[in-house]
Design a protein around this motif. Structure first.
Motif: not given
Length: 106
Positions: A51-65
């Motif tokens: 977001v805004a080329s700075v703050v990472p986001y991860e909205l996929r279902v979490p995986t163990l890997e």
């Protein structure tokens, strides 16, 4: 005798205000990430990025890997990286332990 104003948790109101501010910023960034993805053509949505080329986001279902890679990866380049799920950063404890062992000569 003057008493500090306290919230129900026994903390001063200043600490509660900071906590509310952090929560508000986190919610706003999460909304911005979702809006960014929804504005992207459906075939091109990845549900992770910045977001805004700075703050990472991860909205996929979490995986163990992914959890292992981000939370316990001694070979990673950085100590701080994207969260397993959500907006912001997390500490790679595996990298921290590896650095401590290296400094200690273990």
């Amino acid at each position: 005798m003057t008493r500090k104003h306290e919230d129900h948790g026994g903390r001063s109101k200043g600490a509660g205000g900071l906590r509310r501010l952090i929560t508000l910023v986190t919610v706003a960034l999460t909304i911005a990430a979702v809006v960014k993805e929804l504005r992207t053509p459906e075939a091109e949505r990845t549900w992770h990025g910045k977001v805004a080329s700075v703050v990472p986001y991860e909205l996929r279902v979490p995986t163990l890997e992914r959890a292992k890679d981000r939370l316990w990866n001694p070979d990673a380049e950085r100590v701080v990286g994207p969260r397993v799920f959500g907006v912001g950063w997390t500490v790679n404890l595996g990298k921290v332990v590896a650095m401590v062992r290296q400094k200690a000569g273990v």
